[in-house]
Design a protein around this motif. Structure first.
Motif, short mmCIF file in Angstrom:
data_model
loop_
_atom_site.label_atom_id
_atom_site.label_comp_id
_atom_site.label_asym_id
_atom_site.label_seq_id
_atom_site.Cartn_x
_atom_site.Cartn_y
_atom_site.Cartn_z
N PRO A 10 38.23 34.80 41.22
CA PRO A 10 38.14 35.68 40.05
C PRO A 10 36.92 35.29 39.21
N VAL A 11 36.17 36.28 38.75
CA VAL A 11 34.94 36.01 37.99
C VAL A 11 35.00 36.72 36.65
N TYR A 12 34.66 35.98 35.61
CA TYR A 12 34.60 36.59 34.27
C TYR A 12 33.23 36.40 33.64
N GLN A 19 26.99 31.62 40.91
CA GLN A 19 26.00 31.48 41.99
C GLN A 19 26.21 30.17 42.75
N ASP A 20 26.41 29.08 42.01
CA ASP A 20 26.61 27.78 42.66
C ASP A 20 27.88 27.79 43.51
N CYS A 21 28.94 28.39 42.98
CA CYS A 21 30.20 28.44 43.70
C CYS A 21 30.05 29.22 45.01
N ALA A 50 25.98 42.56 37.87
CA ALA A 50 24.86 43.03 38.69
C ALA A 50 24.66 42.12 39.89
N TYR A 51 24.75 40.81 39.68
CA TYR A 51 24.58 39.85 40.77
C TYR A 51 25.65 40.05 41.84
N LEU A 52 26.90 40.23 41.41
CA LEU A 52 27.99 40.39 42.37
C LEU A 52 27.81 41.65 43.21
N LYS A 53 27.37 42.71 42.60
CA LYS A 53 27.17 43.95 43.35
C LYS A 53 26.07 43.79 44.39
N LYS A 58 25.22 42.71 50.71
CA LYS A 58 24.77 41.93 51.87
C LYS A 58 25.92 41.67 52.85
N GLY A 59 27.11 42.09 52.47
CA GLY A 59 28.25 41.88 53.33
C GLY A 59 28.80 40.47 53.31
N LEU A 60 28.45 39.72 52.25
CA LEU A 60 28.88 38.32 52.18
C LEU A 60 30.32 38.18 51.70
N PHE A 61 30.82 39.14 50.98
CA PHE A 61 32.20 39.09 50.50
C PHE A 61 32.68 40.50 50.15
N THR A 62 33.99 40.60 49.99
CA THR A 62 34.60 41.84 49.52
C THR A 62 34.68 41.79 48.00
#
Length: 745
Positions: A10-12, A19-21, A50-53, A58-62
């Motif tokens: 979960p990201v807030y 990014q590090d995680c 914006a970073y998560l989108k 890139k298909g790295l995560f859902t």
């Protein structure tokens, strides 16, 4: 295993943490299949969303996106419901993982039937914390995350213990447990804190186990999402937990008292010594704390980017033993701390054993701070190990058994700082006993790479006694107190009914001026001189105080409190001047540092470090150390009447310039040390090392620790009984926490 594990993040907020995680998860190599599920909980930081989108493309995560902020509990519930046939691993966005972390956690989850949750070690994970149990920690300086996790895997492979609750920063949950116990309780725990504890307690009641994987370490920053409100949330959640699970606190405390993971923590510490990524500096010192320990800690901090620091000192818990332990300072004052990370050696019978242990460590240097209470054979150890050594000259112990250059009657008969510097030192009555005393330490000082004296005065006096030693002046605290930022305001003349408030600080002995202070306060009382004195500290005997003199004794204080005490006195108009009454050449004086930081005017003797440390500082005056109480009272009377404009003060400015500083511990210290080779981890060698060093651990609680644990267990038991439970609820939570914290120390 056919089905992947859902790693739910979960990201807030906190772009850098996120990014590090994510990068750490990408880079860690696993055999266990997984799908990364990242949930944007309506982040208030556009750059995070914006970073998560972009990463998701890139298909790295859902990527799942909450249109409104649901909070941690509802967000992870959404993630856990995404694939109802999979195990899940909840991972905070402010964590960093390494190596095959997931493989080891998965193995722990299926090492036994009915395992519901698994939590690894971390630096910030309460009952799963390392190195200090139940505290937030920084990563140890001598081990990177990947290296530290490897040490956990190597030292504790396949080991796990039961715990009363998992910790939500990184918690694996098996699907079978989820199906039987249900999801997190959103209605009760809202946006977060306490939800995983409640889940784990429900799991235990349903016959599931919460396991602590002792072979895995995950870094955790902590509190990125909640920020400053986390304490309030935690306290509120605890009340809800106790109401729902009356035995929760007792069970947690019993776990803390039993501490089944202690041996695993110790094994990793021992492994980190053998395979330290930094050279180790051994600080040899006494066990009396004070300014010596304070400097050991300061130096350790200065070099922590390049070296790991251990102390070797007489044990305070086991008389007749030496203890090798990490540099630590307690929260209650400057006293040496012997923790679970301590190796004990009989001082007289285990010289060879200590030497054999030290030989196996990647040592860079020894730094001698004191030999009080230590056997002489320790002085030969660096030479036997072919290592350089340094000496910190905190006092005059190496030159004189009285430590302070005073005679058998506690009197200093030497010269002022100015005279000593002009004459390059001066001998006291040099008896054969003192010559023999110095001879014990001559080889140690003469062979040292450098001997650091914290003042010109100390360097000059000691150089006289040890002419071949390489003694240099190196001020403590990076000489920061010469800065103009600490300059005080002038003292104003007092009105007829006002008093000049003089502060004296310390545990005053005869040589620190207890008698001089008392006589001066008596004279001011007898002669109606409007000067009041407060001793923040105490005397070696009961001093004559208010009523019969103008002296008030505050009593003992903690070192960490001194600056705030001085600043509060100043703000209240109860501190105009700090007077140092020393009758011997103090080598530095951390007390003076506090007075300077409090921006208070200072009156000090012309012997020891005071003159050079106060050079050029406004509102600071140097008086002859031989002054009588009558002379001191007369000067203070003049300051009271005329303030800083008192004409006699013009002739009391320091003329002793400080030494130039061309050496910095942060940059110049480690190049003088030996640079040992980093050793690869060899399983058999590590096993032999652990087998050899484990018997040297004490591991037994002191009587005081055992008593506190017993009292705390009793309180928790009484609090959880049906009869007393309603009464406990009437006691304010804040008071209950105070009692618990006090007994837990």
């Amino acid at each position: 295993m056919n089905r992947p594990i859902d790693i739910i993040i979960p990201v807030y907020r906190g772009l850098k943490d996120v990014q590090d995680c994510l990068n750490s998860v990408y880079e860690a190599k696993q055999q266990t299949p997984y799908e990364l599920i990242v949930i944007d909980d309506s982040s208030p930081e556009p750059e995070v969303s914006a970073y998560l989108k972009e990463e998701a493309k890139k298909g790295l995560f859902t990527l799942l996106i909450n249109e409104v902020n649901l909070g941690f509990v509802a967000t992870v519930n959404r993630g856990m419901q995404l694939h109802e046939d999979r195990d899940v691993l909840l991972l905070n966005s402010d964590t960093i993982v390494a190596n095959d972390w997931l493989d080891r956690i998965y193995a722990a989850a299926y090492a036994d039937e009915r395992i519901g949750t698994v939590t690894p070690f971390s630096n910030n994970a309460t009952i799963c914390s390392y190195p200090t149990f139940c505290q937030d920690n920084q990563l140890p300086s001598n081990t990177s995350l990947a290296h530290l996790d490897t040490l956990f895997a190597s030292s504790n492979r396949g080991q796990a213990v039961d715990i009363p609750t998992g910790v939500g920063f990184c918690m694996y949950i098996t699907r079978g447990c989820l199906e039987e116990v249900g999801y997190f309780d959103v209605d009760t725990f809202g946006k977060g804190y306490g939800e995983e504890n409640d889940f784990c307690q429900r799991a235990i009641k349903a016959g599931w186990k919460n396991r602590f994987a002792l072979d895995t370490f995950v870094q955790h920053t902590g509190n990125v999402s909640f920020g400053d409100e986390h304490n309030e949330l935690k306290h509120g959640a605890l009340g809800k937990l106790v109401k729902r699970h009356p035995h929760y606190e007792r069970d947690v405390h019993l776990h803390i008292a039993e501490d089944p993971a202690k041996s695993a923590r110790v094994a990793v510490w021992l492994a980190s010594l053998l395979h330290s990524e930094q050279p180790i500096v051994v600080h040899v010192t006494h066990n009396r704390g004070g300014g010596t320990l304070r400097f050991v800690e300061e130096l350790s901090k200065d070099i922590k980017q390049a070296a790991y620091s251990l102390m070797l000192m007489p044990s305070t818990q086991k008389p007749g033993y030496l203890v090798l332990t990490p540099v630590r300072v307690s929260n209650e004052g400057l006293t040496p701390q012997e923790s679970e990370y301590s190796l004990y050696f009989e001082a007289q019978n285990q010289q060879r054993l200590l030497l054999s242990i030290l030989k196996q460590l990647p040592l860079g240097a020894f730094h001698f701070h004191h030999m009080l209470g230590l056997p002489d054979w320790l002085m030969d150890v660096p030479k036997q190990l072919d290592l350089p050594w340094f000496i910190a000259l905190h006092d005059f112990y190496f030159a004189c058994d009285s430590i302070s250059l005073t005679d058998r009657d506690d009197k200093f008969k030497g010269q002022s700082t100015e005279a000593v510097l002009l004459e390059s030192g001066a001998a006291l009555d040099d008896t054969p006993d003192r010559q023999q005393w110095r001879q014990r330490f001559t080889t140690l000082l003469d062979g040292a790479t450098r001997c650091f004296a914290p003042s010109r005065d100390a360097a000059c006096r000691l150089q006289y006694y040890f002419p071949k030693a390489n003694i240099v002046t190196q001020y403590h605290q990076q000489a920061r107190h010469f800065s103009s930022e600490f300059y005080p305001s002038p003292i104003q003349a007092k009105q007829e009914n006002d008093t000049l408030n003089v502060i004296v600080v310390g545990a005053l002995s005869r040589i620190k001026g207890a008698d001089l202070l008392e006589k001066t306060a008596l004279l001011c009382k007898q002669n109606n001189i409007n000067v009041d004195f407060e001793l923040i500290g105490y005397g070696y005997r009961d001093l004559i105080t208010k009523g019969r003199s103008n002296l008030h004794v505050h009593g003992r204080y903690q070192e960490s409190e001194l600056l705030s005490l001085l600043e509060s006195r100043k703000a209240e108009g109860k501190a105009d001047l700090v007077w140092f009454t020393a009758l011997w050449p103090e080598t530095y004086s951390y007390t003076l540092s506090s007075a300077i930081e409090a921006k208070l005017p200072v009156l000090a003797p012309n012997v020891g470090a005071f003159s050079e440390r106060l050079y050029g500082r406004p509102q600071s005056w140097i008086i002859p150390w031989t002054w009588t109480a009558e002379e001191a009272a007369e000067l203070l009377n003049g300051i009271s009447k005329e303030g800083s404009e008192f004409s006699q003060l013009d002739d009391l400015k320091s003329t002793i310039e400080p030494a130039k500083q061309d050496f910095a511990y942060q940059s110049n210290y480690m190049p003088l040390c030996k640079k040992p080779a980093i050793r690869p981890i060899a399983p058999q060698k590590l096993a032999n090392w652990l087998q050899k060093t484990h018997p040297l651990l004490d591991g037994k609680p002191t009587f005081k620790q055992a008593l506190r644990t017993h009292l705390l267990n009793t309180l928790y038991y009484l609090r959880s009984t049906p009869i007393l439970r309603p009464i406990a609820r009437c006691i304010p939570q804040q008071l209950q926490r105070r009692v618990k914290d006090r007994l837990s120390k």
